[in-house]
Write a protein that holds these residues in place. Sequence first.
Motif, mmCIF file in Angstrom:
data_model
loop_
_atom_site.group_PDB
_atom_site.id
_atom_site.type_symbol
_atom_site.label_atom_id
_atom_site.label_comp_id
_atom_site.label_asym_id
_atom_site.label_seq_id
_atom_site.Cartn_x
_atom_site.Cartn_y
_atom_site.Cartn_z
ATOM 1 N N GLY A 1 -1.874 -0.270 -2.307
ATOM 2 C CA GLY A 1 -0.893 -0.116 -1.244
ATOM 3 C C GLY A 1 -0.230 1.234 -1.109
ATOM 4 N N PHE A 2 -0.294 2.089 -2.163
ATOM 5 C CA PHE A 2 0.516 3.304 -2.158
ATOM 6 C C PHE A 2 -0.295 4.590 -2.032
ATOM 7 C CE2 PHE A 2 3.507 0.215 -3.426
ATOM 8 C CZ PHE A 2 4.769 0.733 -3.237
ATOM 9 N N GLY A 3 -1.607 4.488 -1.947
ATOM 10 C CA GLY A 3 -2.452 5.682 -1.908
ATOM 11 C C GLY A 3 -2.262 6.548 -0.685
ATOM 12 N N ASP A 4 -1.826 5.960 0.433
ATOM 13 C CA ASP A 4 -1.661 6.745 1.658
ATOM 14 C C ASP A 4 -0.193 7.002 1.997
ATOM 15 O OD1 ASP A 4 -1.113 4.106 2.270
ATOM 16 O OD2 ASP A 4 -2.086 4.153 4.240
ATOM 17 N N CYS A 5 0.703 6.798 1.043
ATOM 18 C CA CYS A 5 2.123 7.058 1.289
ATOM 19 C C CYS A 5 2.387 8.562 1.383
ATOM 20 C CB CYS A 5 2.981 6.480 0.164
ATOM 21 S SG CYS A 5 3.189 4.692 0.233
ATOM 22 N N ASP A 6 3.312 8.921 2.266
ATOM 23 C CA ASP A 6 3.753 10.310 2.371
ATOM 24 C C ASP A 6 4.849 10.614 1.356
ATOM 25 O OD1 ASP A 6 2.260 11.205 4.865
ATOM 26 O OD2 ASP A 6 3.289 9.414 5.602
ATOM 27 N N SER B 1 8.288 -3.262 5.937
ATOM 28 C CA SER B 1 7.324 -3.935 6.799
ATOM 29 C C SER B 1 6.438 -4.896 6.024
ATOM 30 C CB SER B 1 6.444 -2.910 7.524
ATOM 31 O OG SER B 1 5.766 -2.080 6.588
ATOM 32 N N ARG B 2 6.233 -4.610 4.739
ATOM 33 C CA ARG B 2 5.421 -5.522 3.936
ATOM 34 C C ARG B 2 5.614 -5.235 2.449
ATOM 35 N NH1 ARG B 2 1.794 -1.724 5.707
ATOM 36 N NH2 ARG B 2 0.477 -0.770 4.107
ATOM 37 N N LEU B 3 5.210 -6.216 1.646
ATOM 38 C CA LEU B 3 5.202 -6.076 0.194
ATOM 39 C C LEU B 3 3.772 -5.844 -0.269
ATOM 40 C CD1 LEU B 3 7.546 -9.031 -0.798
ATOM 41 C CD2 LEU B 3 8.118 -6.601 -0.762
ATOM 42 N N GLU B 4 3.622 -5.013 -1.265
ATOM 43 C CA GLU B 4 2.306 -4.751 -1.847
ATOM 44 C C GLU B 4 2.249 -5.345 -3.246
ATOM 45 O OE1 GLU B 4 -0.105 -3.615 -0.246
ATOM 46 O OE2 GLU B 4 0.740 -2.494 1.436
ATOM 47 N N LYS B 5 1.166 -6.021 -3.547
ATOM 48 C CA LYS B 5 1.012 -6.599 -4.882
ATOM 49 C C LYS B 5 0.321 -5.644 -5.842
ATOM 50 C CE LYS B 5 -3.317 -9.045 -3.839
ATOM 51 N NZ LYS B 5 -4.001 -10.351 -3.843
ATOM 52 N N SER B 6 -0.148 -4.514 -5.321
ATOM 53 C CA SER B 6 -0.855 -3.547 -6.154
ATOM 54 C C SER B 6 -0.474 -2.135 -5.748
ATOM 55 C CB SER B 6 -2.370 -3.732 -6.020
ATOM 56 O OG SER B 6 -3.074 -2.634 -6.560
ATOM 57 N N TYR C 1 6.839 -2.416 -3.548
ATOM 58 C CA TYR C 1 5.958 -3.023 -4.547
ATOM 59 C C TYR C 1 6.644 -4.232 -5.148
ATOM 60 C CZ TYR C 1 3.491 -3.520 -9.035
ATOM 61 O OH TYR C 1 2.811 -4.005 -10.125
ATOM 62 N N ASN C 2 5.969 -5.354 -5.092
ATOM 63 C CA ASN C 2 6.478 -6.581 -5.695
ATOM 64 C C ASN C 2 5.769 -6.807 -7.015
ATOM 65 O OD1 ASN C 2 7.573 -9.103 -6.217
ATOM 66 N ND2 ASN C 2 6.057 -10.170 -4.989
ATOM 67 N N ASN C 3 6.420 -6.417 -8.110
ATOM 68 C CA ASN C 3 5.756 -6.503 -9.413
ATOM 69 C C ASN C 3 5.802 -7.891 -10.027
ATOM 70 O OD1 ASN C 3 8.466 -6.534 -9.991
ATOM 71 N ND2 ASN C 3 8.373 -5.050 -11.656
#
Length: 289
Positions: A66-71, A57-62, A36-38
Amino acid sequence: MIIENKKIGFIGLGLIGGCVARCIKKASPSTEIIAYNNRYPDVKPGLKQALEDGVISRLEKSIEDGFGDCDIIFLCAPVRINVEYLAKLKNIIKPDCIITDVGSVKSNIHAAVTELGMEENFIGGHPMAGTEKTGYENSSVDILTGAFYLLTPTGKTPEFFIDTMKEIIDCCKCRAFVLEPGDHDMAAAAISHVPHVLSYALVNTVQDNDNEQQYMKQFAAGGFRDMTRIAASSPEMWQSIVLSNKDCIIEFMNSYIGQLEAFKKMLDEDDEKAIYDFFKKSKEYRDTF
């Protein structure tokens, strides 16, 4: 491996988070790691390096997008900020998502987890390693090697979560140890938090008492440098830590102050035997480490 082909998110990717992420990626290249890039779109240099290294692999701005499907989600921000992210994660995570942290204070985040009803998703974590440097750019797969990685499950943490975390700990070449949050915080106060306070206090005392020629600073040698290396750590991080663990820190500081007062009395009274015994007792215990 349990973590193969899983998706792991990091909220905060500094020194310790970077070390853990590097170790996971090295041991399991198929594991997808995001961060997460805050400060989006102003990407921090360390996060750019993590992308270039292929660790993430990538940065998420939200977080919501971006994190709802994380294990698995690692909270690697300052300890008080980690607590704030829990509420944001509560309604977006999968039912079997593991939420863990790397903070050096546990009672506060466990209290928040209980209040939010997230005990079945949480397991506290604390790699007992680091340096005075900060940022992903100073992380490596070697920093955690051989360190204890402390785990503080809740009363409802599934055994599978503990097994998963132990696999990650193996990836980091650390030694897993499970304990209660309160026991963790008292131990951390004694062997980490109070030593940092003492280090900062010694530096401030030297600065306040040095003369115009700065002889104390100029002549500071190995002993002073060894005791004060950790005073170069992040003030923001340590402000958050000490305020989150203040009761344990104050309790241990009171004990330490008692030691100093007793030693001062020995000096006042020129008590040679007591002074010798004071040093001897400490040396004997330290030699067992």
